[in-house]
Each structure stands twice: as structure tokens, then as C-alpha cells.
Write an enzyme that holds these catalytic residues in place. Structure first.
Site, PDB file in Angstrom:
ATOM      1  N   LYS A  66      29.326  41.853  24.438  1.00  0.00           N
ATOM      2  CA  LYS A  66      28.543  41.889  25.688  1.00  0.00           C
ATOM      3  C   LYS A  66      28.233  43.133  26.208  1.00  0.00           C
ATOM      4  CE  LYS A  66      30.381  42.591  29.491  1.00  0.00           C
ATOM      5  NZ  LYS A  66      31.319  42.620  30.781  1.00  0.00           N
ATOM      6  N   LYS A 117      27.140  52.839  33.312  1.00  0.00           N
ATOM      7  CA  LYS A 117      28.091  52.308  32.399  1.00  0.00           C
ATOM      8  C   LYS A 117      27.474  51.840  31.186  1.00  0.00           C
ATOM      9  CE  LYS A 117      32.287  50.331  31.551  1.00  0.00           C
ATOM     10  NZ  LYS A 117      33.264  51.238  31.003  1.00  0.00           N
ATOM     11  N   THR A 133      31.433  45.523  34.127  1.00  0.00           N
ATOM     12  CA  THR A 133      30.432  45.860  33.405  1.00  0.00           C
ATOM     13  C   THR A 133      29.439  44.898  33.400  1.00  0.00           C
ATOM     14  OG1 THR A 133      32.022  47.302  32.214  1.00  0.00           O
ATOM     15  CG2 THR A 133      29.620  46.774  31.332  1.00  0.00           C
ATOM     16  N   PRO A 136      34.246  38.825  34.112  1.00  0.00           N
ATOM     17  CA  PRO A 136      33.976  39.302  32.724  1.00  0.00           C
ATOM     18  C   PRO A 136      32.494  39.424  32.469  1.00  0.00           C
ATOM     19  CG  PRO A 136      35.329  37.182  33.127  1.00  0.00           C
ATOM     20  CD  PRO A 136      34.654  37.607  34.361  1.00  0.00           C
TER      21      PRO A 136
HETATM   22  P1  NAD Z   1      39.596  39.970  31.485  1.00  0.00           P
HETATM   23  O1  NAD Z   1      39.310  38.868  30.870  1.00  0.00           O
HETATM   24  O2  NAD Z   1      41.076  40.347  31.428  1.00  0.00           O
HETATM   25  O3  NAD Z   1      39.633  39.570  33.176  1.00  0.00           O
HETATM   26  C1  NAD Z   1      38.797  38.842  33.871  1.00  0.00           C
HETATM   27  C2  NAD Z   1      39.408  38.080  35.044  1.00  0.00           C
HETATM   28  O4  NAD Z   1      38.469  37.382  35.491  1.00  0.00           O
HETATM   29  C3  NAD Z   1      40.332  37.001  34.466  1.00  0.00           C
HETATM   30  O5  NAD Z   1      41.780  37.427  34.837  1.00  0.00           O
HETATM   31  C4  NAD Z   1      39.813  36.019  34.771  1.00  0.00           C
HETATM   32  O6  NAD Z   1      40.763  34.692  34.926  1.00  0.00           O
HETATM   33  C5  NAD Z   1      38.920  36.201  35.900  1.00  0.00           C
HETATM   34  N1  NAD Z   1      37.905  35.349  36.306  1.00  0.00           N
HETATM   35  C6  NAD Z   1      36.910  34.308  35.479  1.00  0.00           C
HETATM   36  N2  NAD Z   1      36.284  33.585  36.159  1.00  0.00           N
HETATM   37  C7  NAD Z   1      36.516  34.011  37.376  1.00  0.00           C
HETATM   38  C8  NAD Z   1      36.081  33.297  38.586  1.00  0.00           C
HETATM   39  N3  NAD Z   1      35.022  32.428  38.566  1.00  0.00           N
HETATM   40  N4  NAD Z   1      36.677  33.693  39.614  1.00  0.00           N
HETATM   41  C9  NAD Z   1      37.476  34.667  39.986  1.00  0.00           C
HETATM   42  N5  NAD Z   1      38.052  35.316  38.716  1.00  0.00           N
HETATM   43  C10 NAD Z   1      37.710  34.858  37.633  1.00  0.00           C
HETATM   44  O7  NAD Z   1      38.910  41.227  31.662  1.00  0.00           O
HETATM   45  P2  NAD Z   1      39.140  42.705  31.792  1.00  0.00           P
HETATM   46  O8  NAD Z   1      39.107  43.287  30.448  1.00  0.00           O
HETATM   47  O9  NAD Z   1      39.831  42.769  32.870  1.00  0.00           O
HETATM   48  O10 NAD Z   1      37.357  43.106  32.093  1.00  0.00           O
HETATM   49  C11 NAD Z   1      36.989  42.794  33.298  1.00  0.00           C
HETATM   50  C12 NAD Z   1      35.486  43.570  33.654  1.00  0.00           C
HETATM   51  O11 NAD Z   1      35.763  45.226  33.370  1.00  0.00           O
HETATM   52  C13 NAD Z   1      34.715  42.953  32.410  1.00  0.00           C
HETATM   53  O12 NAD Z   1      33.279  43.152  32.904  1.00  0.00           O
HETATM   54  C14 NAD Z   1      34.764  44.253  31.346  1.00  0.00           C
HETATM   55  O13 NAD Z   1      33.681  44.521  30.667  1.00  0.00           O
HETATM   56  C15 NAD Z   1      34.954  45.503  32.470  1.00  0.00           C
HETATM   57  N6  NAD Z   1      35.653  46.671  31.713  1.00  0.00           N
HETATM   58  C16 NAD Z   1      36.858  46.583  31.020  1.00  0.00           C
HETATM   59  C17 NAD Z   1      37.624  47.528  30.526  1.00  0.00           C
HETATM   60  C18 NAD Z   1      38.771  47.338  29.477  1.00  0.00           C
HETATM   61  O14 NAD Z   1      39.291  48.057  28.769  1.00  0.00           O
HETATM   62  N7  NAD Z   1      39.284  45.997  29.313  1.00  0.00           N
HETATM   63  C19 NAD Z   1      37.153  48.728  30.877  1.00  0.00           C
HETATM   64  C20 NAD Z   1      36.071  48.975  31.504  1.00  0.00           C
HETATM   65  C21 NAD Z   1      35.188  48.100  32.340  1.00  0.00           C
END
Ligand code: NAD
Length: 302
Positions: A238, A169, A94, A64
Site C-alpha cells: 500500500k 511519510k 499512513t 489501515p
Molecule cells: P493493523 O492492521 O495492525 O491495525 C489496524 C487496526 O484498525 C486493526 O486493529 C483493525 O481492526 C482496525 N480497523 C479496521 N477497520 C476499522 C474501522 N472501520 N474502524 C475502527 N478500526 C478499524 O495495522 P498497523 O500495523 O497498526 O498500521 C496502522 C496504520 O499505521 C497503517 O496505516 C500503517 O500503514 C501505519 N503504520 C504502520 C507501521 C508498522 O510498523 N506497523 C509503522 C508506521 C505506520
């Protein structure tokens, strides 16, 4: 034969990327605090970060934010302590570029390579293995992972040294936040002015106001399809905060950040924080007197 890839953080993005890697023939060992996410994504489940590091050639992260990433890397039993020389760790989150640069330096002392790799295209591109990836760190490490990146991305660009990927990014995402929140406002105004929303989008998309949101988001939103499964409002907030910090560090004034910060802040306060950020249009619509762009559709998931 594919490689043994570790994947830490199998949420919206990580789960879909894991599925692509498994389908491309890599063996994936996953770790997420929600244990069933590994099996759902086609990976074997590890019980800890240390188990992932021990059982993988290279390891990808999709977490996250920087404070979670720092804990996963630096805490006892984390990536730094349980990794070994020669491993490459790719952070696909990100994250704050300054934090990524610090992690790169800490891991380099143990000869573990760290690539900061922003991904763009959202859940839909992750699903198809068609992400755009912007990478900072060693070009040689990036080349080593050629086949891994090929499974998840359509376009991979080496942006420069440590921090260059996450900086790029953060800059891109700010424009996404601006176009989404500004288009939400415009479309609500069009609705209140009794304009035909499909015609408005049609005209904007052939005019100077065209942007990613008018092209790819709002043609679906006006039909009640919010493209669920993508970036949430809290993650969008964020990203804007990362942008403001980044510009502060670079000594560049940000005059354009207050609009999107207010719009997504409002969405968070009204209960949309964990909904897809496209719901910002409903948050603004609530304040505008309960306006929705569509009749019916997928309803209010709060
Ligand atoms: P999400 O909240 O769906 O996934 C995050 C995952 O991390 C969850 O499954 C959570 O259980 C896990 N997690 C949390 N703490 C943890 C730990 N200590 N150890 C291991 N796993 C842990 O978020 P997302 O939408 O998949 O986004 C993930 C990253 O990618 C973020 O940084 C986000 O900004 C970036 N991002 C997201 C998108 C999008 O469209 N969703 C696009 C580009 C980038």
C-alpha cells in the site's frame, strides 16, 4: 490530570500507542471492530465511533488505509457527523495525502481540526513511546496536543499545512521499501555465495551500502528473528502504491518503484501478505530454491 483521548483503530501501532497514552495518565476511550483490543491496550472500550467522539476531548486514528479512514470520518455516525467544534482529530495512519487534504477541508467546515501525522519507527518505537511523527495542519492544534504527542513520540516535526505530514511519510516509507527489498536480495546472494552473513553485514555497515535494513533488520533476521509485530507486506505494498500515486500527482517520474513493487507483490502472492514485511527475504528465498538466511529460527508462519 491527563486529557480524555479517543483512539480509533487499535492494531499493531494503535494498540501500543494507546498503552503509552494510558501509562502517561490520559484516559483513553478506544474503538476497534475487534472489541477486546481496547482492554488489551489499557483503554475503555466504546461500541462505536460516535461514542468515541462524544466521550473524548481529542481523537487519534490509526487505520489501515485511506478508504477505511474516509469511511470512519465521512460515514453516517462517523467522525464528521458526531464530532464537535474545537475537537482535534489526528490521523496517525499512513494515508494518501490527497485524501487527507479533502478530509481536512470537510472537517474544517464544522470547525473540527484535522492533523495528518505520519509515524515512523514501527512497533518497537511505538512500544517505547519513541516514534518520529511528521505533522501537517495547524501548528496551533499541534501545540495544544503537546502532552499527547510527548507520550508516544521522541521527535515531532511540524512539516507544514494540510497533507505535508502524510506526504513526508509516504516519501520516507518508499526508501524503507527500497532498502528492505534490495538488502533481502543482496543477503540471499551472499548466502548462496557461501559468505559469512554476519561478516557481510559488518562490512556493509562500515561501507557505502549501509542502510536501515542492514543496520537494524538483517542482524536479527540472519538469526531467525524477523522482528514480528511490525508492518506487514500488504501494508508495505500500500505504501509503495501511495508513493507512485503521489509522484504521479507531482509530475515526478518514478524509475525506482518497480523493484520493491515486484518484491512485495511476490511476497503477497506467495502467502506472506499478513506477515511482517521482513519476510520478503523468505519470498525471494522461496523463488531462489527454498533458501533461508538462518538455520531454524522462528520457522515459516504461513
Ligand atoms: P493493523 O492492521 O495492525 O491495525 C489496524 C487496526 O484498525 C486493526 O486493529 C483493525 O481492526 C482496525 N480497523 C479496521 N477497520 C476499522 C474501522 N472501520 N474502524 C475502527 N478500526 C478499524 O495495522 P498497523 O500495523 O497498526 O498500521 C496502522 C496504520 O499505521 C497503517 O496505516 C500503517 O500503514 C501505519 N503504520 C504502520 C507501521 C508498522 O510498523 N506497523 C509503522 C508506521 C505506520
Amino acid at each position: 490530570m491527563g486529557e480524555r483521548i479517543g483512539f480509533i483503530g487499535l492494531g499493531n501501532m494503535g494498540g501500543r500507542m494507546t498503552r503509552r497514552l494510558a501509562e502517561a495518565g490520559h484516559t483513553v476511550l478506544g474503538y476497534d471492530p475487534v472489541p477486546e483490543r481496547s482492554a488489551e491496550a489499557g483503554a475503555r472500550a466504546a461500541a462505536s465511533v460516535a461514542e468515541v467522539m462524544a466521550g473524548s476531548d481529542h481523537v487519534l486514528l490509526s487505520l489501515p488505509n485511506s478508504s477505511v479512514i474516509e469511511r470512519v470520518v465521512l460515514d453516517p455516525g462517523g467522525v464528521l457527523e458526531s464530532g464537535r467544534a474545537g475537537q482535534i482529530v489526528v490521523d496517525l495512519s499512513t494515508a494518501a495525502p490527497s485524501s487527507s487534504i479533502r478530509l481536512h477541508a470537510a472537517l474544517a467546515e464544522r470547525r473540527i481540526e484535522f492533523l495528518d501525522a505520519g509515524v515512523s519507527g514501527g512497533a518497537a518505537a511505538a512500544e517505547k513511546g519513541a516514534l518520529t511523527v511528521m505533522v501537517g495542519g495547524s501548528a496551533q492544534a499541534l501545540a495544544t496536543l503537546d502532552r499527547v504527542f510527548a507520550a508516544i513520540a521522541e521527535k515531532v516535526v511540524h512539516m507544514g499545512g494540510s497533507g505535508a505530514g502524510h506526504t513526508t511519510k509516504v516519501l520516507n516509507n518508499f526508501l524503507n521499501a527500497v532498502s528492505l527489498s534490495a538488502t533481502a536480495e543482496v543477503m540471499l546472494a551472499a548466502k548462496k555465495a557461501d559468505l559469512d552473513l554476519s561478516l557481510v553485514l559488518d562490512v556493509i555497515n562500515a561501507s557505502s551500502g549501509v542502510n536501515f535494513a542492514t543496520r537494524n533488520r538483517f542482524p536479527r533476521i540472519v538469526r531467525g528473528d524477523y522482528l514480528e509485530g511490525g508492518l506487514t507486506s500488504s501494508l508495505m505494498t500500500k505504501d509503495i502504491a501511495l508513493y507512485v500515486d503521489c509522484l504521479h500527482e507531482l509530475g515526478v517520474p518514478s524509475l525506482a518503484a518497480s523493484g520493491p513493487l515486484a518484491a512485495f507483490g511476490l511476497a503477497n502472492s506467495l502467502g506472506y501478505a499478513e506477515q511482517i514485511s521482513n519476510r520478503v527475504v523468505d519470498a525471494l528465498g522461496d523463488v531462489a530454491g527454498g533458501v533461508r538466511l538462518h538455520d531454524g529460527g522462528t520457522g515459516d508462519p504461513r
